[in-house]
Design an enzyme around this catalytic site. Structure first.
Site, PDB file in Angstrom:
ATOM      1  N   ASP A 189       0.885  -1.280  -0.021  1.00  0.00           N
ATOM      2  CA  ASP A 189      -0.035   0.177   0.105  1.00  0.00           C
ATOM      3  C   ASP A 189       0.762   1.481   0.035  1.00  0.00           C
ATOM      4  OD1 ASP A 189      -1.861  -1.890   0.245  1.00  0.00           O
ATOM      5  OD2 ASP A 189      -2.776  -1.313   2.171  1.00  0.00           O
ATOM      6  N   LYS A 230      -6.941  -5.310  -3.008  1.00  0.00           N
ATOM      7  CA  LYS A 230      -7.431  -5.842  -1.968  1.00  0.00           C
ATOM      8  C   LYS A 230      -8.573  -4.748  -1.382  1.00  0.00           C
ATOM      9  CE  LYS A 230      -3.729  -4.402   1.190  1.00  0.00           C
ATOM     10  NZ  LYS A 230      -4.610  -3.488   1.884  1.00  0.00           N
ATOM     11  N   CYS A 244      -2.081  -2.657   7.641  1.00  0.00           N
ATOM     12  CA  CYS A 244      -1.835  -3.730   6.355  1.00  0.00           C
ATOM     13  C   CYS A 244      -0.490  -4.522   6.440  1.00  0.00           C
ATOM     14  CB  CYS A 244      -2.119  -2.967   5.134  1.00  0.00           C
ATOM     15  SG  CYS A 244      -3.778  -2.158   4.895  1.00  0.00           S
TER      16      CYS A 244
HETATM   17  C1  VGL Z   1      -4.771   0.882   5.765  1.00  0.00           C
HETATM   18  C2  VGL Z   1      -6.351   1.668   7.177  1.00  0.00           C
HETATM   19  C3  VGL Z   1      -7.415   1.393   6.087  1.00  0.00           C
HETATM   20  C4  VGL Z   1      -3.310   0.220   5.353  1.00  0.00           C
HETATM   21  C5  VGL Z   1      -5.819   0.604   4.594  1.00  0.00           C
HETATM   22  O1  VGL Z   1      -2.864   0.241   4.363  1.00  0.00           O
HETATM   23  O2  VGL Z   1      -2.697  -0.110   6.546  1.00  0.00           O
HETATM   24  N1  VGL Z   1      -5.241   1.065   6.945  1.00  0.00           N
HETATM   25  N2  VGL Z   1      -6.730   1.012   4.848  1.00  0.00           N
END
Ligand code: VGL
Ligand code: ZN
Length: 237
Positions: free
Chosen positions: A41, A138, A183
């Site tokens: 991410d 995802k 994540c």
């Molecule tokens: C994430 C919160 C919501 C992350 C993704 O990538 O850690 N955190 N969505």
């Protein structure tokens, strides 16, 4: 006497350690063809200026680019939500960082982020890993979140990543990216559940730390046998 024995034994151990260091740098981890780097991410929404910006989230980008050169196998993930996603506070008329009970359990609510196809959801512009082999998205099911790159938050819907890695005979994963306590941690924990050896490269991650979540994540990872390492522990290719 006992005192002397203790003295001798600690003296011995201390000497051995000292000699090991004097002979050269500590042994490094050498990634091989059965290793994969998972870059989690590293997207505009999670870097400064983004809707769910992780503090200093952009600092890790050059380090990840450099690290990736030591891995033949690299997988990149993208948080990839529908508009009106169940993890968005706005969907519930609530404020970000509150929690709601959903059929699959407690869900922390976030600002709207990483909506499919938006500039926000794109990978950070300075992320440069041309040889990455797979981009796994995802959180694309409107009613289910997915911090983990392996299993959605219902804890039973697979993304396919475990099957992909196993089909390619990969047995060791190294996880870096954003955010350490969400994540990254969930991905490393699920890697262990799927019987992979798992390493989290701490200095190539940044955390959100929502009410102690960062400390809890490290404790959970330790308990699950996730190795906590630094980028300098990995041998340059
Ligand atoms: C994430 C919160 C919501 C992350 C993704 O990538 O850690 N955190 N969505
Ligand atoms: Zn998300």
């Amino acid at each position: 006497g006992l005192g002397a024995a203790v003295l001798v034994s600690t003296g011995g151990a201390g000497l051995a350690l000292h000699q090991a260091r004097a002979q050269g740098a500590p042994r490094k981890i050498v990634p091989n063809l059965r290793s994969a780097l998972i870059v989690v991410d590293v997207q505009n929404c999670f870097t400064p200026g983004g809707s769910l910006a992780v503090k200093q989230g952009d600092e890790i980008v050059p380090l990840i680019n450099k690290l990736a050169k030591n891995f033949t196998n690299v997988v990149v993930t993208q948080d990839w939500h529908t508009p009106g996603h169940v993890s968005f506070a706005s969907t519930h008329g609530k404020k970000p960082f509150e929690q709601v009970d959903l059929p699959y359990g407690k869900q922390t609510l976030w600002p709207d982020h990483c909506v499919q196809g938006t500039e926000e959801a794109a990978l950070h512009k300075d992320l440069s890993i041309a040889h990455a082999q797979l981009v796994i998205r995802k959180g694309y099911n409107k009613g289910v979140d997915s911090y983990s790159a392996f299993l959605e938050a219902d804890r039973k819907t697979p993304t396919g990543l475990a099957g992909y890695l196993k089909a390619r005979n990969i047995n060791r994963v190294f996880v870096c990216g954003l955010a350490t306590d969400f994540c990254v941690a969930w991905t490393a924990l699920d890697a262990r559940k799927a019987a992979f050896e798992a390493y989290v490269i701490e200095d190539a991650c940044r955390g959100i730390d929502l009410m102690g979540s960062l400390g809890r994540a490290w404790a959970d990872m330790k308990k699950a046998g996730v190795h906590r390492i630094q980028s300098t522990d990995i041998a340059a290719a």
